[in-house]
Motif scaffolding. Structure first.
Motif, mmCIF file in Angstrom:
data_model
loop_
_atom_site.group_PDB
_atom_site.id
_atom_site.type_symbol
_atom_site.label_atom_id
_atom_site.label_comp_id
_atom_site.label_asym_id
_atom_site.label_seq_id
_atom_site.Cartn_x
_atom_site.Cartn_y
_atom_site.Cartn_z
ATOM 1 N N LEU A 186 0.758 -1.453 -0.044
ATOM 2 C CA LEU A 186 -0.029 -0.348 -0.030
ATOM 3 C C LEU A 186 0.699 1.196 -0.148
ATOM 4 C CD1 LEU A 186 -3.139 0.706 -0.027
ATOM 5 C CD2 LEU A 186 -2.693 0.759 2.475
ATOM 6 N N ALA A 187 2.105 1.326 0.772
ATOM 7 C CA ALA A 187 2.834 2.373 0.512
ATOM 8 C C ALA A 187 3.232 3.194 -0.085
ATOM 9 C CB ALA A 187 3.877 2.050 1.741
ATOM 10 N N GLN A 188 4.130 1.997 -1.405
ATOM 11 C CA GLN A 188 4.119 1.818 -2.444
ATOM 12 C C GLN A 188 3.162 2.515 -3.360
ATOM 13 O OE1 GLN A 188 5.320 -1.293 -4.438
ATOM 14 N NE2 GLN A 188 6.310 -0.671 -6.742
ATOM 15 N N SER A 189 2.225 1.855 -3.605
ATOM 16 C CA SER A 189 0.734 2.556 -4.222
ATOM 17 C C SER A 189 0.876 3.832 -4.085
ATOM 18 C CB SER A 189 -0.457 1.846 -3.758
ATOM 19 O OG SER A 189 -1.812 1.932 -4.980
ATOM 20 N N PHE A 190 0.705 4.036 -2.513
ATOM 21 C CA PHE A 190 0.786 5.638 -2.354
ATOM 22 C C PHE A 190 1.550 6.682 -2.335
ATOM 23 C CE2 PHE A 190 -2.326 4.933 1.245
ATOM 24 C CZ PHE A 190 -3.356 4.313 1.021
ATOM 25 N N ASP A 191 2.854 6.304 -2.702
ATOM 26 C CA ASP A 191 3.624 6.897 -3.308
ATOM 27 C C ASP A 191 3.669 6.907 -5.048
ATOM 28 O OD1 ASP A 191 6.015 7.482 -1.172
ATOM 29 O OD2 ASP A 191 6.260 4.956 -1.443
ATOM 30 N N ILE A 192 2.947 6.634 -5.590
ATOM 31 C CA ILE A 192 2.777 6.673 -6.948
ATOM 32 C C ILE A 192 1.905 7.674 -6.821
ATOM 33 C CG2 ILE A 192 1.717 5.117 -8.901
ATOM 34 C CD1 ILE A 192 3.817 3.089 -8.199
ATOM 35 N N LEU A 193 1.047 7.444 -6.346
ATOM 36 C CA LEU A 193 -0.560 8.604 -6.135
ATOM 37 C C LEU A 193 -0.280 9.892 -5.942
ATOM 38 C CD1 LEU A 193 -2.777 6.009 -4.250
ATOM 39 C CD2 LEU A 193 -3.384 6.153 -7.119
ATOM 40 N N THR A 194 1.215 9.883 -4.787
ATOM 41 C CA THR A 194 1.185 11.427 -4.617
ATOM 42 C C THR A 194 2.199 12.464 -5.771
ATOM 43 O OG1 THR A 194 3.229 10.574 -4.126
ATOM 44 C CG2 THR A 194 1.839 10.866 -2.479
ATOM 45 N N THR A 195 2.020 11.066 -6.714
ATOM 46 C CA THR A 195 2.721 12.038 -7.964
ATOM 47 C C THR A 195 1.969 12.197 -8.852
ATOM 48 O OG1 THR A 195 3.129 9.771 -9.178
ATOM 49 C CG2 THR A 195 5.070 10.883 -7.948
ATOM 50 N N GLN A 196 0.411 11.894 -8.919
ATOM 51 C CA GLN A 196 -0.125 12.353 -10.234
ATOM 52 C C GLN A 196 -0.612 13.613 -10.363
ATOM 53 O OE1 GLN A 196 -1.590 9.438 -12.128
ATOM 54 N NE2 GLN A 196 -0.213 8.739 -10.969
ATOM 55 N N THR A 197 -0.611 13.253 -11.594
ATOM 56 C CA THR A 197 -0.657 15.094 -12.062
ATOM 57 C C THR A 197 -1.871 15.136 -12.466
ATOM 58 O OG1 THR A 197 -1.358 13.941 -14.766
ATOM 59 C CG2 THR A 197 1.278 14.932 -13.839
ATOM 60 N N PHE A 198 -3.461 14.358 -11.850
ATOM 61 C CA PHE A 198 -5.207 14.854 -11.911
ATOM 62 C C PHE A 198 -4.708 14.900 -10.172
ATOM 63 C CE2 PHE A 198 -9.436 13.242 -11.252
ATOM 64 C CZ PHE A 198 -9.551 14.599 -11.483
ATOM 65 N N ALA A 199 -5.112 15.608 -9.838
ATOM 66 C CA ALA A 199 -5.062 15.931 -8.268
ATOM 67 C C ALA A 199 -6.944 15.487 -7.471
ATOM 68 C CB ALA A 199 -4.157 16.629 -7.236
ATOM 69 N N ASP A 200 -7.896 15.238 -7.757
ATOM 70 C CA ASP A 200 -8.792 15.796 -7.787
ATOM 71 C C ASP A 200 -9.444 14.347 -7.532
ATOM 72 O OD1 ASP A 200 -11.382 16.651 -6.974
ATOM 73 O OD2 ASP A 200 -12.565 17.238 -8.635
ATOM 74 N N LEU A 247 -8.735 -0.480 -6.784
ATOM 75 C CA LEU A 247 -7.247 -0.583 -6.778
ATOM 76 C C LEU A 247 -7.650 -1.483 -5.731
ATOM 77 C CD1 LEU A 247 -4.947 0.522 -8.363
ATOM 78 C CD2 LEU A 247 -4.173 1.810 -6.545
ATOM 79 N N PHE A 248 -6.769 -2.859 -6.355
ATOM 80 C CA PHE A 248 -6.605 -3.297 -5.350
ATOM 81 C C PHE A 248 -5.096 -3.386 -4.681
ATOM 82 C CE2 PHE A 248 -9.158 -7.758 -6.429
ATOM 83 C CZ PHE A 248 -10.525 -6.863 -5.779
ATOM 84 N N GLN A 249 -5.156 -4.005 -3.425
ATOM 85 C CA GLN A 249 -3.875 -2.964 -2.209
ATOM 86 C C GLN A 249 -2.386 -3.227 -2.865
ATOM 87 O OE1 GLN A 249 -4.315 -5.357 1.397
ATOM 88 N NE2 GLN A 249 -2.474 -3.768 2.948
ATOM 89 N N ASP A 250 -2.456 -4.900 -3.772
ATOM 90 C CA ASP A 250 -1.331 -5.492 -4.053
ATOM 91 C C ASP A 250 -1.213 -4.817 -5.318
ATOM 92 O OD1 ASP A 250 -2.716 -7.254 -5.033
ATOM 93 O OD2 ASP A 250 -2.238 -8.996 -4.726
ATOM 94 N N ASP A 251 -1.473 -4.217 -6.418
ATOM 95 C CA ASP A 251 -1.484 -3.205 -7.586
ATOM 96 C C ASP A 251 -1.387 -1.950 -7.518
ATOM 97 O OD1 ASP A 251 -2.266 -5.845 -8.272
ATOM 98 O OD2 ASP A 251 -4.592 -5.214 -8.409
ATOM 99 N N TYR A 252 -1.018 -1.159 -8.341
ATOM 100 C CA TYR A 252 -0.289 -0.077 -8.883
ATOM 101 C C TYR A 252 -0.807 0.491 -9.429
ATOM 102 C CZ TYR A 252 3.900 -1.475 -9.374
ATOM 103 O OH TYR A 252 4.566 -2.328 -10.749
ATOM 104 N N LEU A 253 -0.791 2.441 -9.348
ATOM 105 C CA LEU A 253 -1.396 2.776 -11.005
ATOM 106 C C LEU A 253 0.227 2.944 -11.674
ATOM 107 C CD1 LEU A 253 -3.546 5.688 -10.244
ATOM 108 C CD2 LEU A 253 -3.866 3.549 -10.650
ATOM 109 N N ASN A 254 0.406 2.977 -13.015
ATOM 110 C CA ASN A 254 1.424 2.882 -14.093
ATOM 111 C C ASN A 254 1.610 4.640 -14.634
ATOM 112 O OD1 ASN A 254 3.545 1.591 -15.080
ATOM 113 N ND2 ASN A 254 2.688 1.437 -16.847
ATOM 114 N N GLY A 255 2.937 5.179 -13.732
ATOM 115 C CA GLY A 255 2.922 6.743 -14.579
ATOM 116 C C GLY A 255 2.061 7.368 -14.038
ATOM 117 N N VAL A 256 2.627 8.758 -13.780
ATOM 118 C CA VAL A 256 1.651 10.062 -13.107
ATOM 119 C C VAL A 256 0.671 10.437 -14.020
ATOM 120 C CG1 VAL A 256 4.181 10.822 -12.784
ATOM 121 C CG2 VAL A 256 3.231 11.311 -14.742
ATOM 122 N N ASP A 257 0.111 9.689 -15.941
ATOM 123 C CA ASP A 257 -1.292 10.489 -15.923
ATOM 124 C C ASP A 257 -1.939 9.756 -15.583
ATOM 125 O OD1 ASP A 257 -0.011 12.864 -16.476
ATOM 126 O OD2 ASP A 257 1.081 11.891 -18.289
#
Length: 247
Positions: free
Chosen positions: A21-35, A93-103
């Motif tokens: 979850l921490a790795q996924s959250f790290d990626i979420l903090t970099t997203q260009t869309f923040a709403d 978004l399941f806990q062990d998955d994560y987004l790919n890329g800032v967009d």
């Protein structure tokens, strides 16, 4: 109200859940869309996931919800997160998955700008939380409901909250394909974003790795019984093929 609610079902996952979850959250903090908000439905027996949520509270809009008394399976836990969503769009978004890329979140939001009711996106897999392999673009087929999953995990799915359809809590192995089929039946074709926006982590603790042949047979028969309108020839073939594989 946030535009998107990112719904995450969480549990201890053999001690690895909080780290994923921490790795996924790290990626979420970099997203260009923040709403967006993050809704975490937590079935952990310890505080590790809650502590990760608290640690990111100054960088993300996070709602941590205890669900210790709820039914202990993914379908029920993600439904609980969805019931607490307040955004116009509900993204899984399941806990062990994560987004790919800032967009990634930006692409999800743009998919709904022309009135789409639901969206699927491309995905890949990772064995180390880094390199992404086997890119896959979702494709709906009549064989989907019996386990021929040409879409990927629930993490590729987003829906308008006004058209929300919940997971069948009687299902574990087929919970995702059953929902895709019902969305397809009720809402028509989805918008499909071919870019690899989601990474599915491959690891020993995955639910799919522990599904028994007995459970597969039970869920296949359950799915067959749900189809009151009858099955096509192709669907019957897939049903029997999957049943033979589960022997």
């Amino acid at each position: 109200m946030p535009h998107i609610s990112l719904c995450i079902p969480a549990y201890a996952m053999g001690g690895k859940g909080a780290g994923f979850l921490a790795q996924s959250f790290d990626i979420l903090t970099t997203q260009t869309f923040a709403d967006f908000e993050v809704v975490v439905s937590d079935q952990s027996d310890d505080e590790a996931v809650a502590e990760i949520c608290a640690g990111f509270a100054d960088r993300l809009s996070i709602r941590h919800i205890w669900n210790r008394d709820g039914k202990r399976q993914a379908s029920a836990n993600v439904n609980n997160a969805m019931r607490h969503a307040s955004g116009e769009i509900v993204k899984i978004l399941f806990q062990d998955d994560y987004l790919n890329g800032v967009d990634a979140m930006k692409t999800v939001a743009q998919s709904f700008e022309k009135g789409a009711k639901w969206q699927l996106c491309g995905s890949g897999v990772s064995r180390n939380g880094g390199a992404v392999e086997r890119p896959m673009v979702p494709r709906l087929t009549p064989k989907l409901m019996f386990g021929k999953n040409t879409v990927s995990s629930p993490s590729v799915l987003a829906m308008r909250r006004a058209d929300l359809v919940y997971f069948d809590e009687e299902l574990i192995w087929l919970m995702d394909v059953d929902l895709y089929q019902r969305l397809w039946d009720q809402l028509g074709d989805p918008v499909i974003s071919p870019d690899t926006l989601v990474v599915n982590r491959v690891h020993a603790g995955q639910v799919s790795a522990s599904v028994s042949p007995e459970l597969r047979r039970h869920e296949l028969r359950y799915m067959r019984a749900k189809q009151a309108g009858g099955l096509s020839f192709a669907q019957w073939l897939e049903y029997w093929r999957q049943l033979l594989k589960a022997r």
